[in-house]
Design a protein around this motif. Structure first.
Motif, PDB file in Angstrom:
ATOM      1  N   VAL A   1       0.855  -1.185   0.000  1.00  0.00           N
ATOM      2  CA  VAL A   1       0.000   0.000   0.000  1.00  0.00           C
ATOM      3  C   VAL A   1       0.885   1.227   0.000  1.00  0.00           C
ATOM      4  CG1 VAL A   1      -1.940  -1.136   1.167  1.00  0.00           C
ATOM      5  CG2 VAL A   1      -0.150  -0.027   2.517  1.00  0.00           C
ATOM      6  N   LYS A   2       0.267   2.383  -0.253  1.00  0.00           N
ATOM      7  CA  LYS A   2       0.967   3.659  -0.205  1.00  0.00           C
ATOM      8  C   LYS A   2       0.525   4.423   1.031  1.00  0.00           C
ATOM      9  CE  LYS A   2       1.295   4.079  -5.245  1.00  0.00           C
ATOM     10  NZ  LYS A   2       0.918   4.902  -6.424  1.00  0.00           N
ATOM     11  N   VAL A   3       1.459   5.148   1.619  1.00  0.00           N
ATOM     12  CA  VAL A   3       1.167   5.888   2.848  1.00  0.00           C
ATOM     13  C   VAL A   3       1.577   7.339   2.657  1.00  0.00           C
ATOM     14  CG1 VAL A   3       1.592   6.078   5.315  1.00  0.00           C
ATOM     15  CG2 VAL A   3       1.564   3.817   4.236  1.00  0.00           C
ATOM     16  N   GLY A   4       0.635   8.244   2.891  1.00  0.00           N
ATOM     17  CA  GLY A   4       0.903   9.680   2.862  1.00  0.00           C
ATOM     18  C   GLY A   4       0.713  10.274   4.244  1.00  0.00           C
ATOM     19  N   PHE A   5       1.258  11.463   4.452  1.00  0.00           N
ATOM     20  CA  PHE A   5       1.227  12.094   5.771  1.00  0.00           C
ATOM     21  C   PHE A   5       0.683  13.505   5.646  1.00  0.00           C
ATOM     22  CE2 PHE A   5       4.457   8.841   5.740  1.00  0.00           C
ATOM     23  CZ  PHE A   5       4.225   8.168   6.918  1.00  0.00           C
ATOM     24  N   TRP A   6      -0.161  13.876   6.597  1.00  0.00           N
ATOM     25  CA  TRP A   6      -0.815  15.188   6.555  1.00  0.00           C
ATOM     26  C   TRP A   6       0.184  16.327   6.749  1.00  0.00           C
ATOM     27  CZ3 TRP A   6      -6.195  14.950   9.402  1.00  0.00           C
ATOM     28  CH2 TRP A   6      -6.969  13.942   8.813  1.00  0.00           C
ATOM     29  N   THR A   7       1.255  16.068   7.455  1.00  0.00           N
ATOM     30  CA  THR A   7       2.202  17.138   7.740  1.00  0.00           C
ATOM     31  C   THR A   7       3.061  17.502   6.540  1.00  0.00           C
ATOM     32  OG1 THR A   7       3.786  15.491   8.552  1.00  0.00           O
ATOM     33  CG2 THR A   7       2.340  16.533  10.181  1.00  0.00           C
ATOM     34  N   ASP A   8       3.198  16.593   5.588  1.00  0.00           N
ATOM     35  CA  ASP A   8       4.074  16.836   4.445  1.00  0.00           C
ATOM     36  C   ASP A   8       3.513  16.098   3.236  1.00  0.00           C
ATOM     37  OD1 ASP A   8       6.065  17.301   2.616  1.00  0.00           O
ATOM     38  OD2 ASP A   8       7.687  16.464   3.818  1.00  0.00           O
ATOM     39  N   ASP A   9       3.002  16.856   2.255  1.00  0.00           N
ATOM     40  CA  ASP A   9       2.432  16.237   1.060  1.00  0.00           C
ATOM     41  C   ASP A   9       3.482  15.508   0.233  1.00  0.00           C
ATOM     42  OD1 ASP A   9      -0.007  17.234   1.781  1.00  0.00           O
ATOM     43  OD2 ASP A   9       0.157  19.044   0.542  1.00  0.00           O
TER      44      ASP A   9
END
Length: 385
Positions: free
Chosen positions: A234-242
């Protein structure tokens, strides 16, 4: 002269009546022209439906946690006399987290040492007794039964001495256990007990998130849980850094749903990246195949009629719009996914649907918007209003 004036006096009223008649005819003609309907042609923004997507993105949010989080508690009961760490402190193996009062346990060590000393003296005594019995038996002054009894007493003394030694070691261990120490390197995430509090054996005092692999726990509804398998990428993104996007892997899928939320817990493991901090909010994205192709439309294109979702489809030949019922599959960040009701090539009104009526004459743009340009169409609603 008299007849001329009379004629002139009669002629003026007739002229006035004629003028009023002409005005009445003119007003009547204007009112009839004003009541004639004027066709309204409304300019619209449209998007052309492209080939339906064969996959869709599932997105669920969760927070970053340590793969292993240890709740440290004392192995003996007592009153906490010192706490040496706070939340956020980093600890290494062997670091003392807290201490409890060790007075009673030190006294127990003294008692165990005295007991061991007495047991050792008893062993020496029975050893002499056994030797004397053996000597008398050799001189025929003691029976075999007396020799066997002396050997038995000696073995009992040896066992009692060993038990006393074990009790002493246990007492010493309990003194060591009055210090709560970290087992592995990590960071303190919670404090559950403080100085002055009496705690029992195993009562959590401090929680330590172990350094290393991190993971994200998400809650997945039963409609989508079949799309998550152990080992799935899966892919994981973070709210603090696009710009921060990492690859993850599904580590664990719960075998049963939570009884209250009716969702399934899914744990996604991440590598040890220093940019990822505990507690950060993350979004897990998984691309899954759809059972049936889905068409994407802007959110502003979705309308409602008689409590059912519809879209307004423009006819290229007649430049009119018509309501069409659709089946909504789900909502995505970029719009709405439609399972049924649209075909590739359909022109869907992308903004101003509240002004649409059946067979309304519209003015289509010279070039229709592609799905990549849909965000531009979404901004056209205010212009139509």
């Amino acid at each position: 002269m008299l007849s001329f004036r009379t004629f002139g006096g009669v002629a003026r009223p007739f002229a006035t009546l004629g003028l009023l008649g002409l005005l009445a005819v003119s007003v009547s003609a204007c009112s009839e022209a004003a009541t004639e309907p004027v066709a309204t042609v409304r300019p619209v923004k449209v998007v052309e439906i492209a080939k339906a997507d064969a996959t869709r993105e599932l997105q669920y949010s969760g927070s970053v946690k340590a793969r292993t989080e240890m709740n440290h508690g004392f192995r003996v009961a007592g009153k906490i006399v010192e706490r040496l760490v706070d939340i956020g402190d980093k600890v290494n193996p062997g670091d003392v987290l807290a201490r409890i009062d060790a007075t009673d346990y030190a006294l127990a060590v003294n008692t165990a040492e005295a007991n061991l000393m007495a047991a050792e003296k008893q062993v020496e005594t029975v050893r002499l007794t056994q030797g004397r019995a053996q000597e008398l038996f050799g001189k025929k002054f003691a029976s075999q039964a007396q020799v066997d009894e002396a050997q038995l007493v000696y073995r009992q003394a040896i066992a009692a001495r060993d038990a006393a030694a074990s009790s002493l070691q246990q007492a010493k261990n309990q003194v060591v256990y009055t210090e709560l120490k970290a087992d592995r390197r990590g960071i303190v995430t919670a404090i559950s007990a403080d100085t002055g509090q009496v705690v029992g054996v195993g009562t959590p005092v401090a929680s330590v998130a172990v350094d290393g692999e991190k993971e994200i726990q998400i809650a997945v509804p039963e409609t989508d849980i079949s799309h998550f398998k152990q080992g799935q990428a899966v892919k994981v993104g973070f709210w603090t850094d696009d710009q921060l996007r990492l690859a993850g892997k599904v580590r664990e899928v719960a075998g049963s749903a939570d009884p209250q939320s009716r969702t399934f817990s899914v744990r996604v493991s991440l590598g040890d990246d220093p940019r990822v901090l505990l507690g950060m909010t993350a979004t897990v994205e998984a691309a899954v195949a759809t059972r049936r192709p889905l068409a994407s439309i802007p959110l502003q294109a979705l309308a409602e009629k008689d409590g059912k979702p519809i879209v307004w489809v423009a006819d290229r030949d007649t430049s009119t719009v018509h309501a069409r019922a659709v089946t909504v599959a789900d909502f995505a960040p970029d719009g709405v996914r439609v399972a049924q009701g649209l075909q590739p090539g359909d022109l869907v009104v992308a903004a101003g649907t509240q002004f649409m009526t059946e067979n309304l004459k519209v003015k289509l743009p010279d070039a229709t918007l592609s799905q990549e340009e849909q965000p531009v169409a979404m901004q056209a609603t205010s212009a139509l209003r």
